[in-house]
Design a protein around this motif. Sequence first.
Motif, mmCIF file in Angstrom:
data_model
loop_
_atom_site.group_PDB
_atom_site.id
_atom_site.type_symbol
_atom_site.label_atom_id
_atom_site.label_comp_id
_atom_site.label_asym_id
_atom_site.label_seq_id
_atom_site.Cartn_x
_atom_site.Cartn_y
_atom_site.Cartn_z
ATOM 1 N N THR A 104 18.761 26.798 49.929
ATOM 2 C CA THR A 104 19.693 27.804 50.424
ATOM 3 C C THR A 104 19.142 28.437 51.695
ATOM 4 N N HIS A 105 20.011 29.076 52.439
ATOM 5 C CA HIS A 105 19.615 29.646 53.719
ATOM 6 C C HIS A 105 19.407 31.138 53.584
ATOM 7 N N PRO A 106 18.169 31.566 53.609
ATOM 8 C CA PRO A 106 17.840 32.976 53.388
ATOM 9 C C PRO A 106 18.561 33.899 54.369
ATOM 10 N N GLU A 107 18.736 33.447 55.597
ATOM 11 C CA GLU A 107 19.335 34.336 56.589
ATOM 12 C C GLU A 107 20.848 34.444 56.424
ATOM 13 N N LEU A 108 21.429 33.524 55.698
ATOM 14 C CA LEU A 108 22.884 33.539 55.587
ATOM 15 C C LEU A 108 23.376 34.003 54.219
ATOM 16 N N SER A 109 22.738 33.527 53.185
ATOM 17 C CA SER A 109 23.202 33.896 51.862
ATOM 18 C C SER A 109 22.651 35.263 51.479
ATOM 19 N N ASP A 148 34.963 38.870 60.177
ATOM 20 C CA ASP A 148 34.117 38.617 61.343
ATOM 21 C C ASP A 148 32.675 39.001 61.049
ATOM 22 N N GLY A 149 31.777 38.100 61.395
ATOM 23 C CA GLY A 149 30.359 38.395 61.223
ATOM 24 C C GLY A 149 29.827 38.073 59.847
ATOM 25 N N SER A 150 30.708 37.729 58.915
ATOM 26 C CA SER A 150 30.244 37.364 57.582
ATOM 27 C C SER A 150 29.529 36.016 57.633
ATOM 28 N N PRO A 151 28.643 35.768 56.660
ATOM 29 C CA PRO A 151 27.915 34.495 56.637
ATOM 30 C C PRO A 151 28.836 33.267 56.745
ATOM 31 N N GLN A 210 31.882 33.057 57.907
ATOM 32 C CA GLN A 210 32.564 33.002 59.202
ATOM 33 C C GLN A 210 31.623 32.457 60.269
ATOM 34 N N ARG A 211 30.377 32.928 60.267
ATOM 35 C CA ARG A 211 29.431 32.487 61.289
ATOM 36 C C ARG A 211 29.041 31.022 61.093
ATOM 37 N N THR A 212 28.842 30.636 59.835
ATOM 38 C CA THR A 212 28.507 29.240 59.557
ATOM 39 C C THR A 212 29.645 28.314 59.956
ATOM 40 N N HIS A 213 30.853 28.748 59.616
ATOM 41 C CA HIS A 213 32.014 27.948 59.989
ATOM 42 C C HIS A 213 32.149 27.845 61.499
ATOM 43 N N ALA A 214 31.972 28.954 62.176
ATOM 44 C CA ALA A 214 32.104 28.959 63.632
ATOM 45 C C ALA A 214 31.086 28.017 64.268
ATOM 46 N N ALA A 215 29.874 28.030 63.724
ATOM 47 C CA ALA A 215 28.824 27.159 64.274
ATOM 48 C C ALA A 215 29.199 25.690 64.090
ATOM 49 N N MET A 216 29.685 25.348 62.903
ATOM 50 C CA MET A 216 30.110 23.968 62.664
ATOM 51 C C MET A 216 31.258 23.609 63.593
#
Lengths: 199, 199
Positions: free
Chosen positions: A2-7, A120-123, A125-131
Motif C-alpha cells: 500500500t502507499h503510505p502517502e496516499l492511503s 479535489d485533493g483526495s487520494p 482523485q490525485r491518483t486518478h489524475a496522475a494515471m
Amino acid sequence: MTHPELSSRPRRADARRNYDKLLVAARAAVDTRGRDIILDDIARQAGVAIGTLYNHFPTRQDLFQALFLNEAEELRLRAEELADSPAPLDALITWLRLQLDYGARGRSMGAAVMNMRHADGSPVQRTHAAMHEAGTVLLRRAQATGEVRADVELHRVLRLILGILLANEDAPDPDGAQPMFDIVIAGIRTRDPSQDPPA
Amino acid sequence: MTHPELSSRPRRADARRNYDKLLVAARAAVDTRGRDIILDDIARQAGVAIGTLYNHFPTRQDLFQALFLNEAEELRLRAEELADSPAPLDALITWLRLQLDYGARGRSMGAAVMNMRHADGSPVQRTHAAMHEAGTVLLRRAQATGEVRADVELHRVLRLILGILLANEDAPDPDGAQPMFDIVIAGIRTRDPSQDPPA
DNA sequence: ACCTGAACACCGTTCAAGT
DNA sequence: ACCTGAACACCGTTCAAGT
C-alpha cells in the motif's frame, strides 16, 4: 504494497495489521462477488469484528477506493514505461488493453471507482489524475502521428472500456470483450489510412 | 399496452388489474431507482400485498422481463420502419441512437435484460430475437453499401451501447453518452472513405 | 385461482462498553 | 487510538390461512 502517502493506513501496529487483513479479504471478496460484497463476510474472513471494518472504512466507497489505489498507480507506471515506445499507436493500444485486463480482474470495480467524481485533493482523485495524465501522453503521441483522431478525449475512451467490462458481466458470451475493444480502437483511429505512417 | 401472446398476464379480471398496477408501479420505480428497486415499495404503490407481487413475478428477473417486453417490441417496429430507408447507414445510426435513448429512459435496465441469456422459446427470448433480426436487416443494408465493415456483428454493437449506458450511470459527466456513441459508430464504419458512396 | 400479511432470514450500520 | 459485538433497521422471500 500500500502507499503510505496516499492511503489513510493507521499508525498503530495492530490497527495497521487489521487494516491490511481487511484489504486482503475485501480484495478476494470483490474478485468473486464483484460489487455485491458482504461486509460481514469480509470482517469474518479478516478475523476482526464488523465494527473494525467500519472503523477503517466508514463507507463502502472508502473500502473500494483503498482497494484500487494500487491498481491505478500500476497503470500510471505502465503508461510512463510506454511513453517512449517508438510505435505510439501500439503503445496506446497496449495500455488501453491493460485497462481492460486490470478491470476484468477486479470485476470492473477498479475502473468503476476511477470513473466516479472524487473530492479535489483526495487520494483517489490525485491518483486518478496522475494515471490520466500519464495516459494522455500516450494519446497525444498517437495523435501527433495522425493515426488517432485529434478530437478524441482519453476519459471517454476509458469510460468506453469500463462500459465493455460492465456490459460483459452478465453476458451470455463472456469472451465478447475483445471484439468490442477492437471496435472502440477502430473508432478512435483516423478514417483516412493515408494519414497513417508508412508500414 | 401489454402483449397477451407474449406476457403471462392472468385471466381473472382482478388478478389482471393487480398485474397491471404492479407493472405501472414497477416501471416508475425503475425509472427513479434503476436496478435497486424495493419490492415492498412497489407492492405498496400498486396497492397490493407483497405476496401478490411474488405471485405474479416469482423472481426479480420475471418482473424486469415483463417490464421491457414492450420496449423491445417498439424497437423492432422502428427497425422495420427504417428498413426501406434510401440511406442505409443513416437508418442504422438512427436505430442505434434509439437503442441509446430507450435505454436511458429505463435506466439501462431494458438493454441489460435483453443482453442476458434466456431460455429458448421464452417470451423474452423470442421478443429479443425478433428485435435482433429486424436490426440485422439494417446492419446488412449498411454493410452492402460498403459503409459499414463486413465483420461487424449486431450483438456486439448493441452490447457496446449497453456499456455506454452503464458506464454513464454513476459518471461525473452525465452527458458523456453522445461522444462515446460517436466513437462506436466510427468504429463500425469502413476505414477507407473510397468505399463510401458519393455524397 | 388468486390474495393477504405475519414470520423468518439476511445483511447493513450504529454505538456503548471495553482495551 | 482502536476493537468488540449486541442491537436495531431494513429489505427479501416464504407460506399457512383466507376469499
